[in-house]
Structures are given as structure tokens and as C-alpha cells.
Design a protein around this motif. Structure first.
Motif, PDB file in Angstrom:
ATOM      1  N   ILE A  18      46.868 -25.435  17.417  1.00  0.00           N
ATOM      2  CA  ILE A  18      47.499 -25.717  16.139  1.00  0.00           C
ATOM      3  C   ILE A  18      47.816 -24.370  15.510  1.00  0.00           C
ATOM      4  CG2 ILE A  18      47.245 -26.768  13.863  1.00  0.00           C
ATOM      5  CD1 ILE A  18      45.302 -28.775  15.121  1.00  0.00           C
ATOM      6  N   TRP A  51      42.317 -26.180  19.446  1.00  0.00           N
ATOM      7  CA  TRP A  51      41.746 -27.343  18.759  1.00  0.00           C
ATOM      8  C   TRP A  51      41.403 -28.390  19.797  1.00  0.00           C
ATOM      9  CZ3 TRP A  51      43.507 -32.476  18.164  1.00  0.00           C
ATOM     10  CH2 TRP A  51      42.900 -33.221  17.150  1.00  0.00           C
ATOM     11  N   THR A  92      41.007 -36.910  16.549  1.00  0.00           N
ATOM     12  CA  THR A  92      40.567 -36.409  15.246  1.00  0.00           C
ATOM     13  C   THR A  92      39.441 -35.388  15.393  1.00  0.00           C
ATOM     14  OG1 THR A  92      38.935 -38.177  14.964  1.00  0.00           O
ATOM     15  CG2 THR A  92      41.125 -38.583  14.089  1.00  0.00           C
ATOM     16  N   SER A 106      37.512 -32.499  12.339  1.00  0.00           N
ATOM     17  CA  SER A 106      37.461 -31.585  11.197  1.00  0.00           C
ATOM     18  C   SER A 106      38.614 -31.793  10.215  1.00  0.00           C
ATOM     19  CB  SER A 106      37.446 -30.139  11.711  1.00  0.00           C
ATOM     20  OG  SER A 106      37.194 -29.252  10.668  1.00  0.00           O
ATOM     21  N   LYS A 138      41.476 -33.040  10.706  1.00  0.00           N
ATOM     22  CA  LYS A 138      42.802 -33.002  11.325  1.00  0.00           C
ATOM     23  C   LYS A 138      42.954 -34.198  12.254  1.00  0.00           C
ATOM     24  CE  LYS A 138      43.138 -28.061  11.000  1.00  0.00           C
ATOM     25  NZ  LYS A 138      42.585 -26.859  11.516  1.00  0.00           N
ATOM     26  N   TYR A 182      50.767 -35.731  12.356  1.00  0.00           N
ATOM     27  CA  TYR A 182      49.737 -34.736  12.098  1.00  0.00           C
ATOM     28  C   TYR A 182      49.354 -34.871  10.638  1.00  0.00           C
ATOM     29  CZ  TYR A 182      47.513 -30.195  11.347  1.00  0.00           C
ATOM     30  OH  TYR A 182      46.628 -29.211  11.012  1.00  0.00           O
ATOM     31  N   ASN A 207      46.330 -33.145   7.871  1.00  0.00           N
ATOM     32  CA  ASN A 207      45.250 -32.194   7.666  1.00  0.00           C
ATOM     33  C   ASN A 207      44.648 -32.460   6.302  1.00  0.00           C
ATOM     34  OD1 ASN A 207      43.494 -30.052   7.592  1.00  0.00           O
ATOM     35  ND2 ASN A 207      45.054 -28.467   7.721  1.00  0.00           N
ATOM     36  N   SER A 208      43.426 -32.958   6.296  1.00  0.00           N
ATOM     37  CA  SER A 208      42.719 -33.291   5.052  1.00  0.00           C
ATOM     38  C   SER A 208      43.579 -34.168   4.145  1.00  0.00           C
ATOM     39  CB  SER A 208      42.284 -32.016   4.330  1.00  0.00           C
ATOM     40  OG  SER A 208      41.403 -31.281   5.152  1.00  0.00           O
ATOM     41  N   ASP A 267      55.513 -30.487   6.304  1.00  0.00           N
ATOM     42  CA  ASP A 267      55.094 -31.242   5.119  1.00  0.00           C
ATOM     43  C   ASP A 267      56.268 -31.350   4.143  1.00  0.00           C
ATOM     44  OD1 ASP A 267      55.241 -28.830   3.691  1.00  0.00           O
ATOM     45  OD2 ASP A 267      53.066 -28.620   3.475  1.00  0.00           O
ATOM     46  N   VAL A 323      53.984 -26.832  10.975  1.00  0.00           N
ATOM     47  CA  VAL A 323      52.821 -26.667  11.841  1.00  0.00           C
ATOM     48  C   VAL A 323      53.306 -26.920  13.259  1.00  0.00           C
ATOM     49  CG1 VAL A 323      50.545 -27.552  12.456  1.00  0.00           C
ATOM     50  CG2 VAL A 323      51.203 -27.398  10.048  1.00  0.00           C
TER      51      VAL A 323
END
Length: 165
Positions: free
Chosen positions: A41, A46, A71, A73, A75, A106, A108-109, A142, A148
Motif C-alpha cells: 500500500i 501489507w 482486513t 489494522s 484497512k 479500499y 482506511n479507518s 478519496d 492510494v
């Protein structure tokens, strides 16, 4: 005669030394990885904690999708590839986002991203054991335009479950 024996001894010593050096291998006999996905990533390796793969057949709208979810952490990576095989089999080959045969996700949090480009290549399928292997690469973005890049993606003998709806 003594010189011939010394030369022969030197030659044999040299040959045994070469054989010894060639037989030394830095790689240890590691077991083959299975039910495994990894990727980079934005260049950082990852490897997910959880991996699932479902072959979904929709009998109402007549389509088949192979869906991976991985999945770790905060992500989440999702890969979806259209398929045209039958039964529990999955077709090998390359599918791309531009052709409409592959979709990527994708998060992330909790921040969602949408696909810009990408491919998934199904390289091997063991239908009787329901195992699938291959590679992937994709770019997502995003809502603010931050991209990313998920690169060097590999999935190795991932167990898949066939479901019909």
C-alpha cells in the motif's frame, strides 16, 4: 608420478569445494503459503489478518462474481472479478477495471475510496479443493483526490466458498 598425484589431489579438492559451495542454499525449506494475500500500500508491505473469498452466483440477474475481502489494522481491501465459468469452477485470466470486469475497494479507518484503475489476474484455480491464486494491482482515490496505489498484490491458494442467490 608425484606431480600427477598432487595435481589430481588439487583438482579433486577444487571440485569438492565447488560442489560444497553450490550445494549451500540461503533459502530454508519454508512451507508453501496458502490462504494468503499480501500487497504493498503506497510501497509499504501489507498482509491482512483476515481473508475471505466468495464465488457468488446470482440466478435472478445471471451473473457470477468472485469477491475477496481482506482486513488488517483499520484497512480493508476488496477485489471483485466477473466470472463466466460454471459450477464451483472459476475461469483463469486477466480482468480489468477499464473493461468493466473488475472492481476494487479500499477503506482506511472508515475513509472510503473509489477505483481509478486496476486489474486482477486469476492464475490458478483448484476447483475440487476450492482454492484460487493470482495477482492484482489497483489505484483508488478519496473524495479529495488523494490517491492510494495497491501494488504487487498476490493471493495464494485462498479458500473460496460458492454461494448461490
Amino acid at each position: 608420478m608425484i606431480y600427477k598425484l598432487k595435481a589430481l589431489k588439487l583438482l579433486l579438492s577444487f571440485c569438492f569445494g565447488c560442489i560444497f559451495l553450490l550445494s549451500c542454499n540461503d533459502k530454508k525449506n519454508e512451507p508453501e503459503k496458502s490462504n494468503y494475500i499480501e500487497a504493498k500500500i503506497n510501497g509499504a508491505l501489507w498482509s491482512p489478518y483476515t481473508v475471505s473469498c466468495i464465488l457468488l452466483t446470482d440466478t435472478t440477474y445471471h451473473f457470477r462474481i468472485v469477491n475477496f475481502t481482506a482486513t488488517y489494522s483499520g484497512k480493508i481491501i476488496t477485489l471483485e472479478a466477473r466470472d463466466n465459468a460454471t459450477g464451483n469452477a472459476i475461469s483463469t485470466g486477466n480482468r480489468s477495471f477499464t473493461s468493466g470486469e473488475a472492481y476494487f475497494g479500499y477503506a482506511n479507518s472508515g475513509i472510503p475510496y473509489h477505483t481509478v484503475s486496476g486489474y486482477i489476474n486469476v492464475e490458478a484455480v483448484e476447483s475440487s479443493s476450492q482454492l484460487i491464486s493470482g495477482s492484482f494491482d489497483f489505484t483508488v482515490e478519496d473524495n479529495d483526490g488523494n490517491q492510494v496505489h495497491i501494488s504487487d498484490g498476490r493471493f495464494k491458494k485462498v479458500n473460496y466458498t460458492a454461494k448461490t442467490q
